[in-house]
Design a protein around this motif. Structure first.
Motif, PDB file in Angstrom:
ATOM      1  N   LEU A  78      19.068   3.712  11.588  1.00  0.00           N
ATOM      2  CA  LEU A  78      17.728   3.609  12.179  1.00  0.00           C
ATOM      3  C   LEU A  78      16.964   4.922  12.047  1.00  0.00           C
ATOM      4  CD1 LEU A  78      18.490   1.650  15.472  1.00  0.00           C
ATOM      5  CD2 LEU A  78      17.208   0.797  13.500  1.00  0.00           C
ATOM      6  N   MET A  79      17.663   6.034  12.200  1.00  0.00           N
ATOM      7  CA  MET A  79      17.023   7.347  12.086  1.00  0.00           C
ATOM      8  C   MET A  79      16.503   7.587  10.676  1.00  0.00           C
ATOM      9  SD  MET A  79      19.803   9.506  14.330  1.00  0.00           S
ATOM     10  CE  MET A  79      19.420  11.044  13.472  1.00  0.00           C
ATOM     11  N   VAL A  80      17.295   7.209   9.681  1.00  0.00           N
ATOM     12  CA  VAL A  80      16.856   7.371   8.295  1.00  0.00           C
ATOM     13  C   VAL A  80      15.581   6.573   8.057  1.00  0.00           C
ATOM     14  CG1 VAL A  80      17.423   6.840   5.889  1.00  0.00           C
ATOM     15  CG2 VAL A  80      19.143   7.895   7.376  1.00  0.00           C
ATOM     16  N   GLU A  81      15.569   5.336   8.523  1.00  0.00           N
ATOM     17  CA  GLU A  81      14.393   4.494   8.332  1.00  0.00           C
ATOM     18  C   GLU A  81      13.181   5.091   9.036  1.00  0.00           C
ATOM     19  OE1 GLU A  81      12.058   1.162   7.145  1.00  0.00           O
ATOM     20  OE2 GLU A  81      13.854   2.139   6.394  1.00  0.00           O
ATOM     21  N   SER A  82      13.392   5.675  10.209  1.00  0.00           N
ATOM     22  CA  SER A  82      12.294   6.277  10.957  1.00  0.00           C
ATOM     23  C   SER A  82      11.772   7.543  10.277  1.00  0.00           C
ATOM     24  CB  SER A  82      12.761   6.606  12.384  1.00  0.00           C
ATOM     25  OG  SER A  82      11.765   7.287  13.104  1.00  0.00           O
ATOM     26  N   ALA A  83      12.690   8.348   9.713  1.00  0.00           N
ATOM     27  CA  ALA A  83      12.311   9.657   9.173  1.00  0.00           C
ATOM     28  C   ALA A  83      11.770   9.593   7.754  1.00  0.00           C
ATOM     29  CB  ALA A  83      13.509  10.605   9.220  1.00  0.00           C
ATOM     30  N   PRO A  87       6.294   4.866   2.200  1.00  0.00           N
ATOM     31  CA  PRO A  87       6.035   4.828   0.758  1.00  0.00           C
ATOM     32  C   PRO A  87       4.598   4.469   0.404  1.00  0.00           C
ATOM     33  CG  PRO A  87       7.415   2.969   1.444  1.00  0.00           C
ATOM     34  CD  PRO A  87       7.313   3.900   2.609  1.00  0.00           C
ATOM     35  N   VAL A  88       3.906   3.743   1.285  1.00  0.00           N
ATOM     36  CA  VAL A  88       2.520   3.373   0.974  1.00  0.00           C
ATOM     37  C   VAL A  88       1.624   4.606   0.878  1.00  0.00           C
ATOM     38  CG1 VAL A  88       2.696   1.073   1.998  1.00  0.00           C
ATOM     39  CG2 VAL A  88       1.979   2.999   3.420  1.00  0.00           C
ATOM     40  N   LEU A  89       2.044   5.719   1.507  1.00  0.00           N
ATOM     41  CA  LEU A  89       1.240   6.935   1.439  1.00  0.00           C
ATOM     42  C   LEU A  89       1.201   7.514   0.024  1.00  0.00           C
ATOM     43  CD1 LEU A  89       2.394   8.689   4.752  1.00  0.00           C
ATOM     44  CD2 LEU A  89       0.350   7.314   4.358  1.00  0.00           C
ATOM     45  N   LEU A  90       2.143   7.079  -0.821  1.00  0.00           N
ATOM     46  CA  LEU A  90       2.165   7.539  -2.201  1.00  0.00           C
ATOM     47  C   LEU A  90       1.214   6.771  -3.106  1.00  0.00           C
ATOM     48  CD1 LEU A  90       5.966   7.931  -3.095  1.00  0.00           C
ATOM     49  CD2 LEU A  90       4.287   9.761  -2.936  1.00  0.00           C
ATOM     50  N   ASP A  91       0.809   5.591  -2.668  1.00  0.00           N
ATOM     51  CA  ASP A  91       0.186   4.644  -3.587  1.00  0.00           C
ATOM     52  C   ASP A  91      -1.088   5.177  -4.233  1.00  0.00           C
ATOM     53  OD1 ASP A  91       2.246   2.928  -3.147  1.00  0.00           O
ATOM     54  OD2 ASP A  91       1.162   1.612  -1.770  1.00  0.00           O
ATOM     55  N   GLU A  92      -1.929   5.863  -3.461  1.00  0.00           N
ATOM     56  CA  GLU A  92      -3.170   6.380  -4.030  1.00  0.00           C
ATOM     57  C   GLU A  92      -2.888   7.428  -5.097  1.00  0.00           C
ATOM     58  OE1 GLU A  92      -7.362   8.525  -2.650  1.00  0.00           O
ATOM     59  OE2 GLU A  92      -5.963   7.747  -1.145  1.00  0.00           O
ATOM     60  N   ALA A  93      -1.952   8.337  -4.794  1.00  0.00           N
ATOM     61  CA  ALA A  93      -1.602   9.377  -5.771  1.00  0.00           C
ATOM     62  C   ALA A  93      -0.952   8.762  -7.006  1.00  0.00           C
ATOM     63  CB  ALA A  93      -0.676  10.408  -5.137  1.00  0.00           C
ATOM     64  N   LEU A  94      -0.108   7.755  -6.798  1.00  0.00           N
ATOM     65  CA  LEU A  94       0.535   7.094  -7.932  1.00  0.00           C
ATOM     66  C   LEU A  94      -0.497   6.404  -8.817  1.00  0.00           C
ATOM     67  CD1 LEU A  94       3.649   5.525  -6.167  1.00  0.00           C
ATOM     68  CD2 LEU A  94       3.680   7.339  -7.880  1.00  0.00           C
ATOM     69  N   GLY A 132      16.988   0.593   4.603  1.00  0.00           N
ATOM     70  CA  GLY A 132      15.925  -0.132   5.266  1.00  0.00           C
ATOM     71  C   GLY A 132      14.709  -0.328   4.380  1.00  0.00           C
ATOM     72  N   PRO A 133      13.669  -0.965   4.916  1.00  0.00           N
ATOM     73  CA  PRO A 133      12.468  -1.268   4.134  1.00  0.00           C
ATOM     74  C   PRO A 133      11.791  -0.042   3.519  1.00  0.00           C
ATOM     75  CG  PRO A 133      12.488  -2.551   6.164  1.00  0.00           C
ATOM     76  CD  PRO A 133      13.634  -1.591   6.260  1.00  0.00           C
ATOM     77  N   LYS A 134      11.726   1.080   4.241  1.00  0.00           N
ATOM     78  CA  LYS A 134      11.075   2.262   3.678  1.00  0.00           C
ATOM     79  C   LYS A 134      11.834   2.786   2.466  1.00  0.00           C
ATOM     80  CE  LYS A 134       8.907   4.301   7.797  1.00  0.00           C
ATOM     81  NZ  LYS A 134       8.933   5.495   8.661  1.00  0.00           N
ATOM     82  N   GLU A 135      13.148   2.901   2.601  1.00  0.00           N
ATOM     83  CA  GLU A 135      13.940   3.451   1.507  1.00  0.00           C
ATOM     84  C   GLU A 135      13.893   2.530   0.286  1.00  0.00           C
ATOM     85  OE1 GLU A 135      18.170   5.844   1.067  1.00  0.00           O
ATOM     86  OE2 GLU A 135      17.781   4.651   2.862  1.00  0.00           O
ATOM     87  N   ARG A 141       8.821   1.760  -5.798  1.00  0.00           N
ATOM     88  CA  ARG A 141       7.724   2.495  -6.423  1.00  0.00           C
ATOM     89  C   ARG A 141       8.190   3.316  -7.611  1.00  0.00           C
ATOM     90  NH1 ARG A 141       6.406   0.829  -1.731  1.00  0.00           N
ATOM     91  NH2 ARG A 141       4.215   0.586  -1.095  1.00  0.00           N
ATOM     92  N   ALA A 142       9.403   3.841  -7.549  1.00  0.00           N
ATOM     93  CA  ALA A 142       9.930   4.568  -8.708  1.00  0.00           C
ATOM     94  C   ALA A 142      10.090   3.642  -9.900  1.00  0.00           C
ATOM     95  CB  ALA A 142      11.263   5.214  -8.351  1.00  0.00           C
ATOM     96  N   LEU A 143      10.572   2.433  -9.649  1.00  0.00           N
ATOM     97  CA  LEU A 143      10.757   1.476 -10.737  1.00  0.00           C
ATOM     98  C   LEU A 143       9.414   0.984 -11.276  1.00  0.00           C
ATOM     99  CD1 LEU A 143      13.775  -0.508  -9.265  1.00  0.00           C
ATOM    100  CD2 LEU A 143      13.816   1.099 -11.179  1.00  0.00           C
ATOM    101  N   VAL A 144       8.444   0.794 -10.393  1.00  0.00           N
ATOM    102  CA  VAL A 144       7.102   0.408 -10.834  1.00  0.00           C
ATOM    103  C   VAL A 144       6.501   1.508 -11.714  1.00  0.00           C
ATOM    104  CG1 VAL A 144       4.736  -0.030 -10.054  1.00  0.00           C
ATOM    105  CG2 VAL A 144       6.656  -1.172  -8.928  1.00  0.00           C
ATOM    106  N   ALA A 145       6.800   2.767 -11.395  1.00  0.00           N
ATOM    107  CA  ALA A 145       6.296   3.881 -12.200  1.00  0.00           C
ATOM    108  C   ALA A 145       6.774   3.786 -13.643  1.00  0.00           C
ATOM    109  CB  ALA A 145       6.735   5.211 -11.594  1.00  0.00           C
ATOM    110  N   LEU A 146       7.944   3.174 -13.846  1.00  0.00           N
ATOM    111  CA  LEU A 146       8.520   3.046 -15.183  1.00  0.00           C
ATOM    112  C   LEU A 146       8.184   1.712 -15.834  1.00  0.00           C
ATOM    113  CD1 LEU A 146      12.021   4.547 -14.365  1.00  0.00           C
ATOM    114  CD2 LEU A 146      10.317   5.569 -15.881  1.00  0.00           C
ATOM    115  N   ASP A 147       7.433   0.890 -15.136  1.00  0.00           N
ATOM    116  CA  ASP A 147       7.104  -0.438 -15.659  1.00  0.00           C
ATOM    117  C   ASP A 147       6.328  -0.309 -16.976  1.00  0.00           C
ATOM    118  OD1 ASP A 147       7.251  -3.190 -15.456  1.00  0.00           O
ATOM    119  OD2 ASP A 147       5.319  -3.366 -14.446  1.00  0.00           O
ATOM    120  N   GLY A 148       6.705  -1.110 -17.955  1.00  0.00           N
ATOM    121  CA  GLY A 148       6.028  -1.093 -19.241  1.00  0.00           C
ATOM    122  C   GLY A 148       6.570  -0.079 -20.223  1.00  0.00           C
ATOM    123  N   CYS A 149       7.614   0.653 -19.844  1.00  0.00           N
ATOM    124  CA  CYS A 149       8.178   1.671 -20.730  1.00  0.00           C
ATOM    125  C   CYS A 149       9.165   1.087 -21.736  1.00  0.00           C
ATOM    126  CB  CYS A 149       8.882   2.762 -19.922  1.00  0.00           C
ATOM    127  SG  CYS A 149       7.769   3.824 -18.992  1.00  0.00           S
TER     128      CYS A 149
END
Length: 256
Positions: A78-83, A87-94, A132-135, A141-149
Motif C-alpha cells: 500500500l505504501m508503494v502505491e501511495s508513494a 503516472p498521469v502527471l507524465l502525460d503532457e510531457a510525454l 498496484g495501479p500506479k506502478e 506508459r513506458a511501453l506506449v513510448a516504444l509503440d510503433g518501433c
C-alpha cells in the motif's frame, strides 16, 4: 511474500475499498494507513516501519490496524502505491517529447524523481510482489513510448527493464553518496553541488595524490575531468548509450 500475503495485497490494491475485518468501524482508510507508513519510511527508512508505529501515528491500537491491513507485507504494498508518482502527471510531457527516445527519456527522469523523493522505494520495489495501479500505469506508459518501433513484446519489455535498471542504479548511487539518508528534498542530481561522481572523484583524488604513479590511466582520466568537467552526468550518458543500442535494433526492425 507468501501466497496468502499475495492474495491479501492483491485485494487491497485492486479490490473495492476495504472494510474492517471485524469489530466497530474506526474511521481508518487505506489511504490514511499508507500515508502514515510513507511518512515513517521517509524519515526512518523502510526498516523503521512497523505496524505498531503506524498504529501509533494514527492514534489506534495495533489490533485495530490489523482489521484493515493483515501485516507488514501488505502495508508496504500500500505504501508503494501511495508513494509512486501519479503516472498521469507524465502525460503532457510525454505527448510533447520528440520520438521514442524523447518519450522514454521523460519517463526515466520521472521515475528517478520518484526514487529521489522516497529513497526507500528502491528497497520496496524488488522481487516478486503485487504491483498496484500506479506502478502498472508507469509500465504502461513506458511501453506506449516504444509503440510503433517494431520491437517484439519481449524486446519492448527488456528495453523497459534495461532503462529501469539504469535509473535504479543512479538512484542507489545517489542514496549511498548521502549515506543512505531518506526523506524528501535531498537530491544529488545533475547540477547538484556534490553528486556521486563528484564524491568518488574526491575519494580517488586523495589516493592519486599519494599513489597516482601506479595508476597512470586513472590519473589521466581524473585530470581530464578536473579540467573539462562532465561529472554527475551518468544518468543522461547511460540513457543515451542505451537508446543508441535500442535505436540500432529499431532501425533493423523497421527496415525489415
Amino acid at each position: 511474500m507468501s501466497g496468502e500475503e499475495w492474495g491479501a495485497a492483491l485485494r487491497l490494491l485492486w479490490g473495492p475499498p476495504a472494510r474492517p475485518a471485524r469489530g466497530p468501524k474506526r474511521g481508518l482508510t487505506l489511504e490514511g494507513i499508507a500515508g502514515a507508513g510513507v511518512g515513517i519510511a521517509d524519515t526512518q527508512g523502510l526498516g523503521g516501519v512497523s505496524m505498531q508505529l503506524v498504529a501509533g501515528e494514527l492514534g489506534v491500537t495495533k489490533m485495530a490496524l490489523y482489521r484493515y491491513v493483515p501485516g507488514k507485507s501488505e502495508l508496504v504494498a500500500l505504501m508503494v502505491e501511495s508513494a509512486m508518482p501519479e503516472p498521469v502527471l507524465l502525460d503532457e510531457a510525454l505527448a510533447g517529447a520528440d520520438g521514442w527516445r524523447g518519450r522514454l527519456g521523460v519517463w526515466a527522469r520521472g521515475l528517478l524523481a520518484g526514487f529521489r523523493e522516497h529513497p526507500w522505494l528502491l528497497e520496496a520495489t524488488v522481487g516478486a510482489r503485487v504491483m498496484g495501479p500506479k506502478e502498472i500505469g508507469w509500465m504502461e506508459r513506458a511501453l506506449v513510448a516504444l509503440d510503433g518501433c517494431g520491437l517484439s513484446g519481449a524486446e519492448a519489455m527488456d528495453t523497459v527493464v534495461l532503462v529501469t535498471g539504469h535509473v535504479r542504479g543512479i538512484a542507489e548511487q545517489e542514496r549511498a553518496a548521502r549515506g543512505g539518508a531518506s526523506g524528501p528534498g535531498v537530491t544529488n542530481g545533475p547540477g547538484a553541488a556534490s553528486g556521486p561522481d563528484a564524491e568518488l572523484g574526491r575519494v580517488l583524488g586523495e589516493v592519486m595524490r599519494e599513489h597516482g604513479e601506479r595508476y597512470p590511466a586513472l590519473r589521466a582520466v581524473l585530470a581530464s575531468v578536473a579540467e573539462h568537467g562532465g561529472q554527475d552526468q551518468a544518468l543522461e550518458f547511460g540513457l543515451e548509450r542505451i537508446f543508441d543500442g535500442v535505436g540500432l535494433l529499431v532501425e533493423r526492425r523497421t527496415r525489415g
